[in-house]
Write a protein that holds these residues in place. Structure first.
Motif, short mmCIF file in Angstrom:
data_model
loop_
_atom_site.label_atom_id
_atom_site.label_comp_id
_atom_site.label_asym_id
_atom_site.label_seq_id
_atom_site.Cartn_x
_atom_site.Cartn_y
_atom_site.Cartn_z
N ALA A 37 -50.17 -61.74 -21.42
CA ALA A 37 -50.09 -62.60 -20.87
C ALA A 37 -50.21 -63.84 -20.36
N ALA A 38 -49.84 -65.13 -19.68
CA ALA A 38 -50.29 -65.96 -19.90
C ALA A 38 -51.50 -66.40 -19.02
N LYS A 39 -52.32 -65.68 -17.88
CA LYS A 39 -53.63 -66.00 -17.39
C LYS A 39 -53.75 -64.00 -17.38
N PRO A 40 -54.05 -63.52 -18.32
CA PRO A 40 -55.05 -62.71 -18.76
C PRO A 40 -56.00 -61.85 -17.50
N SER A 41 -55.97 -60.78 -16.94
CA SER A 41 -56.45 -59.70 -16.43
C SER A 41 -57.90 -59.50 -16.62
N VAL A 42 -58.38 -58.83 -15.60
CA VAL A 42 -59.96 -59.37 -16.21
C VAL A 42 -59.78 -57.86 -17.00
N THR A 43 -59.18 -57.09 -16.78
CA THR A 43 -58.92 -56.20 -17.78
C THR A 43 -58.66 -56.36 -18.89
N VAL A 44 -57.87 -57.29 -19.85
CA VAL A 44 -57.33 -57.82 -20.50
C VAL A 44 -58.61 -58.67 -20.95
N LEU A 45 -59.51 -59.33 -20.37
CA LEU A 45 -60.31 -59.94 -20.28
C LEU A 45 -61.37 -59.42 -21.21
N MET A 46 -61.54 -57.79 -20.32
CA MET A 46 -62.82 -57.26 -21.24
C MET A 46 -62.79 -56.65 -22.36
N MET A 47 -61.18 -56.57 -22.43
CA MET A 47 -60.61 -56.05 -24.06
C MET A 47 -61.52 -56.55 -25.04
N THR A 48 -61.74 -58.46 -25.19
CA THR A 48 -62.36 -58.77 -26.22
C THR A 48 -64.14 -59.06 -25.94
N GLU A 49 -63.67 -58.56 -24.90
CA GLU A 49 -65.51 -57.95 -25.08
C GLU A 49 -65.75 -56.95 -25.27
N ARG A 50 -64.69 -56.08 -25.37
CA ARG A 50 -65.64 -54.87 -25.81
C ARG A 50 -65.17 -54.59 -27.52
N ARG A 51 -64.36 -55.92 -27.83
CA ARG A 51 -64.30 -55.87 -29.13
C ARG A 51 -65.23 -56.84 -30.31
N GLU A 52 -65.69 -57.62 -29.24
CA GLU A 52 -66.98 -57.97 -29.77
C GLU A 52 -68.35 -57.67 -29.88
N TRP A 53 -68.18 -56.70 -28.53
CA TRP A 53 -69.58 -55.92 -28.69
C TRP A 53 -69.64 -54.77 -30.48
N MET A 54 -68.44 -54.31 -30.42
CA MET A 54 -68.33 -53.42 -31.90
C MET A 54 -68.90 -54.47 -32.48
N VAL A 55 -68.65 -55.55 -32.63
CA VAL A 55 -69.03 -56.26 -33.97
C VAL A 55 -70.56 -57.02 -33.77
N GLN A 56 -71.29 -56.76 -32.84
CA GLN A 56 -72.47 -57.14 -32.29
C GLN A 56 -73.13 -55.89 -33.06
N MET A 57 -72.35 -55.21 -32.45
CA MET A 57 -72.65 -53.74 -33.39
C MET A 57 -73.12 -53.25 -34.53
N VAL A 58 -72.82 -54.25 -35.29
CA VAL A 58 -72.74 -53.63 -36.79
C VAL A 58 -74.03 -54.25 -36.94
N THR A 59 -74.52 -55.15 -36.96
CA THR A 59 -75.82 -56.53 -37.30
C THR A 59 -77.00 -55.74 -36.10
N ARG A 60 -77.11 -55.02 -35.32
CA ARG A 60 -78.23 -54.89 -34.31
C ARG A 60 -78.77 -53.21 -34.89
N GLN A 61 -79.76 -53.77 -35.04
CA GLN A 61 -81.22 -52.75 -35.42
C GLN A 61 -82.89 -52.87 -34.22
N PRO A 62 -82.56 -51.16 -34.18
CA PRO A 62 -81.47 -50.20 -33.50
C PRO A 62 -80.57 -49.99 -33.13
N ARG A 63 -79.91 -49.31 -32.71
CA ARG A 63 -78.68 -49.39 -32.18
C ARG A 63 -78.69 -48.45 -30.88
N ILE A 64 -79.98 -48.56 -30.32
CA ILE A 64 -80.65 -47.17 -29.15
C ILE A 64 -79.41 -48.24 -27.78
N PHE A 65 -79.48 -49.27 -27.85
CA PHE A 65 -79.24 -50.39 -27.00
C PHE A 65 -77.72 -50.04 -26.76
#
Length: 236
Positions: A37-65
């Motif tokens: 969509a040209a104007k993404p919804s909050v749901t779609v915007l959060m998809m990007t944040e969730r993908r970035e979360w998993m990228v950051q998780m790779v380098t986070r030690q420990p992963r308790i957070f």
């Protein structure tokens, strides 16, 4: 009396109102979840944040957070699933006392036979059941996501790290998507309760609920915050 006989008691306007609710619900869900969509919804915007979360998780030690966040998300699905089960039980109990509901509705200006109220409450129960199934599946998917997250190598240089993290992100997105569908189902079930007051009340309640869902996805402060580039200044 069979289900068909019960449905024959409904007026054409009742059928139009129910069709509006169901079609509008599905159309709105389809529009909200469109990633192109040209104007993404909050749901779609959060998809990007969730993908970035998993990228950051790779380098986070420990992963308790990360484990804590996922546990909190699963608790949310469990809470809503349990709440919906209670609501379904309440609606089914009321169906057995449709005469009393009819008396209350008549005091508010609505008139119908107990059979009609049973049909309307049965419709609400079906909508709540749909939400329950979405919450349960969401909880299951968050569980799958937890397992895949645990399988992500601790070494960021491992060639399997990012692909596995991406897989976890997609599972997380699917889990969140089902959770959001469950929430929208609850909104719709609340609108369906207005049907006890008649078809016009159902139409008005449906439009009101659609507006609330749409505005929170596209006109809310969270949407404005998520739409800003990282590090962007707040508007106003």
């Amino acid at each position: 009396m069979s289900l068909i006989d019960r449905l024959l008691h409904l007026s054409p306007l009742d059928l139009v109102a129910v069709l509006l609710l169901l079609v509008g619900w599905q159309a709105l869900s389809f529009w909200i979840e469109r990633e192109d969509a040209a104007k993404p919804s909050v749901t779609v915007l959060m998809m990007t944040e969730r993908r970035e979360w998993m990228v950051q998780m790779v380098t986070r030690q420990p992963r308790i957070f990360d484990a804590t966040i996922l546990s909190t998300l699963r608790q949310g699905t469990t809470f809503f699933a349990s709440t919906v089960v209670i609501a379904i039980g309440g609606v089914l109990a009321v169906i057995g006392n449709a005469e009393q509901i009819g008396g209350v509705a008549e005091e508010l200006g609505a008139h119908a036979t107990p059979v009609i109220y049973q049909v309307k409450l049965g419709f609400v129960a079906l909508l709540l059941t749909e939400s329950f199934l979405k919450f349960v599946w969401s909880n299951r998917l968050f569980g799958y996501c937890a397992v895949v997250m645990a399988a992500v190598p601790n070494d960021p240089d491992d060639p399997e790290a990012l692909p596995r993290a991406a897989r976890a992100a997609e599972l997380n997105i699917r889990a969140a998507g089902n959770f959001n569908r469950g929430l929208r189902g609850l909104y719709v079930a609340l609108a369906a309760l207005a049907w006890l007051m008649g078809a016009v009340a159902l139409i008005l309640a449906s439009l009101a609920v659609f507006w609330v869902i749409w505005s929170r996805e596209y006109q809310s402060q969270p949407h404005a915050i998520l739409s800003r580039p990282p590090g962007g200044a707040a508007k106003g």
